[in-house]
Structure formats: structure tokens, C-alpha cells
Design an enzyme around this catalytic site. Sequence first.
Site: not given
Ligand code: UT7
Length: 336
Positions: A115, A263, A293
Site C-alpha cells: 500500500c 492511500h 482498495n
Molecule cells: O491497505 C492496507 C491497510 N489496510 C487497512 O488499513 C485496513 C484496516 N482494517 C480495516 O479496515 C477493518 O479492520 C476491516 C474493514 C478490514 C474489518 O472491519 P472490522 O470492524 O475490524 O471487522 P472484524 O474483522 O473485526 O469483523 C467483525 C465481524 C466478524 O464477525 P464476528 O466474529 O463478530 O461474528 C467477521 O466475521 O464481521 C465479520 N465479517 C464480515 N461480515 C460480513 C468479516 N468480513 C465480513 C464481510 N461481510 N465481508
Amino acid sequence: MYNSKISGLGYYVPEHVVTNNDLSKIMDTNDEWIRERTGIQERRHVVKGDGDTTATMGVKAAKVAMERAGIDKKEIDFIVFATLSPDYYFPGPGVLVQKELGLDTIGALDVRNQCSGFVYAISVADQFIKTGMYKNILVIGSELHSTGLDMTTRGRAVSVIFGDGAGAAVLTREEDTTRGILSTHLHSEGEHAEELALTAPGMGGRWVLDILKENDPEDTSYYPYMNGQFVFKNAVVRFSEVIMEGLKQNKLHPSDIDMLIPHQANLRISQFIQQKFGLSDDKVYNNIQKYGNTTAASIPIALTEAWEEGKVKEGDVVVLAAFGSGFTWGSAVIKW
Ligand code: UT7
């Protein structure tokens, strides 16, 4: 000593639009989750048979950038190509651009900083121009993610975020050292290399033959992995630090920023940074809503669109900032 300036910009994205609802038909996800957490509404994916690869998309973006810079390909002295999704394991796509554009046997360097790739790439190009070694450098960021993602529910936390596309800039010698790229700052923290990574195949880990031999359907090591919340927390800190570092170096303040191009990792990260620096909506450019992204391509695509819309003008202070896998992060402060 010289400065370098961005004399031409271009981008290319595949035509095929994939909406959040499209993804919800092939995996357990939904528009609301994706929009709320990331701001993404749709992204572009290449279509098999269209001939789009990381290198060919980079070439398309580069042609636009060179035309806008008003320079002939013979005047390009060097290529810097940033990507995490090269056409081949080796060689990198820089040489494919040299071939495809029919350039002389100029040097072609591949940058592997995910990135942060575009910020690293323009920093490298800037140094070559500052020292007087080169006059015009083609800098490309291009990614083809879609064919390498786990497009099942198992991979949804990563696969809904990434999109395909390419952006390019021509960096040109600028005699006036108060203009152009004023500074770049680059950082890394390899301690967190595995928090956002695709670890296989790799010479230090599992090689292709191991993967084939094991034929394990549960194996996810050749898909990208991201510890989302950990990456998010680090991103907001490092983005802020490296923007401040660039401003301080140039004796500037957040209120001097005319346009911040972060980014495009997550709209929530961009909004956090915007709020932290007290910037109004017209001073931060976001297009993750349309493209997801696109890693090394995200900054040059966003910068090109901002420029096309007249939001980046002569005399403006433009700040580019990135954070991502490595971890690596960086910023560039530009007087347009
Ligand atoms: O470009 C390089 C740098 N990248 C970044 O800076 C990205 C940084 N991180 C993020 O943007 C966020 O952490 C994400 C958008 C990737 C994820 O969001 P989050 O709020 O951290 O979600 P999470 O991974 O903690 O997941 C929350 C819940 C989980 O379910 P449970 O365990 O709470 O039941 C996941 O299984 O959301 C679930 N989940 C989804 N649900 C529907 C994960 N992906 C999805 C999805 N659709 N696509």
C-alpha cells in the site's frame, strides 16, 4: 541539485464493476456491512480474456500520463513500478512496461512496498532526479487483486476490500527547488510483517511444490491475510505521524494543506485523519467508494482524479500519505 515535479498523471481501471450486492451473491456478506466498515460501494475486477494484467493496466495508465506530460517515450530515462501483484513471480512488471512501450534499454525498478508502494516509488524517482542522474521517470502503481483473492465466505474479510486498477505519474526535473516534491519520508516495522501478508509461495516458507504435494483444501497461505483491527489501529497512528513529519520538515501546518490524498485503505481511516488535522471535506480526496482498495494504485488513481476535477492546482500544497503491509508507511509533500 534539482527538484522533481509531477508533470503528467493517468489512470486505468477495468470496465467491469462489482457491487457489494454482487459479492453477496457469492459469499456471506452484505452491502450494509461493507459500506459501514469501509465506505466501499463497488470496485472494478478484470474479466478473464480482456488481456488486463498488472503490467498492461500499468502501461495504459502510463500512456495517458506521458501524453499529459507532453513528452515522447524516448525522453523517459527510468521506470519505477510498484505492485504486490506482479504478472510473474519474477521478473517484475517494470521490464514488461519497458518492452510494451518500446522504450530504450533504460533501467526498470520494481518496488515491493504494497500500500505504500507508490509513495516509496516516487521517493526513489525523486532522488534520481534530485541528483541530476535522470530527467524524466515513469512511476507506476498497478494491482490485479481479484484473481488472487479467496472469493468465498472464508475470505470475505479481505476479498470485499480490494479492487483492480492502475495509476501512473511522470516525474520531471524542476529547476525551481521551492516547487515540486519538497520532501518524502519512508518507514517500516517488519515486526508486524505477518499481520497483513500473503506468505506462500515463498523461498523462506512453503514453496509451490509443497503446496501442490499437500493439496490441502484448508490451506489459505496463498491468499492475503489481514489482522484488520490491528492494522486499522496502527494505520491511524502512522498516517498521522508521517503526515506531521512531512509538514514539520517544510515548516508547514495542517491548515496549509490544500489537498490530502490518503492511500485508500478504508474511508473510516481517511475520515479519522481528516478530523484529526481539522481539514474540510474539499481538502481530502477519497474514491474508495468506487474502486475499493487498489493498494499501490490507489494514490495515483486518486491523485489523477483530483487533478482532472480541478482540485489540485498550481501552487497548492498536496500531501500524499500511505500505510500498509510490512508494515510500511510514508508521505510526500508537494508544492504543485
Ligand atoms: O491497505 C492496507 C491497510 N489496510 C487497512 O488499513 C485496513 C484496516 N482494517 C480495516 O479496515 C477493518 O479492520 C476491516 C474493514 C478490514 C474489518 O472491519 P472490522 O470492524 O475490524 O471487522 P472484524 O474483522 O473485526 O469483523 C467483525 C465481524 C466478524 O464477525 P464476528 O466474529 O463478530 O461474528 C467477521 O466475521 O464481521 C465479520 N465479517 C464480515 N461480515 C460480513 C468479516 N468480513 C465480513 C464481510 N461481510 N465481508
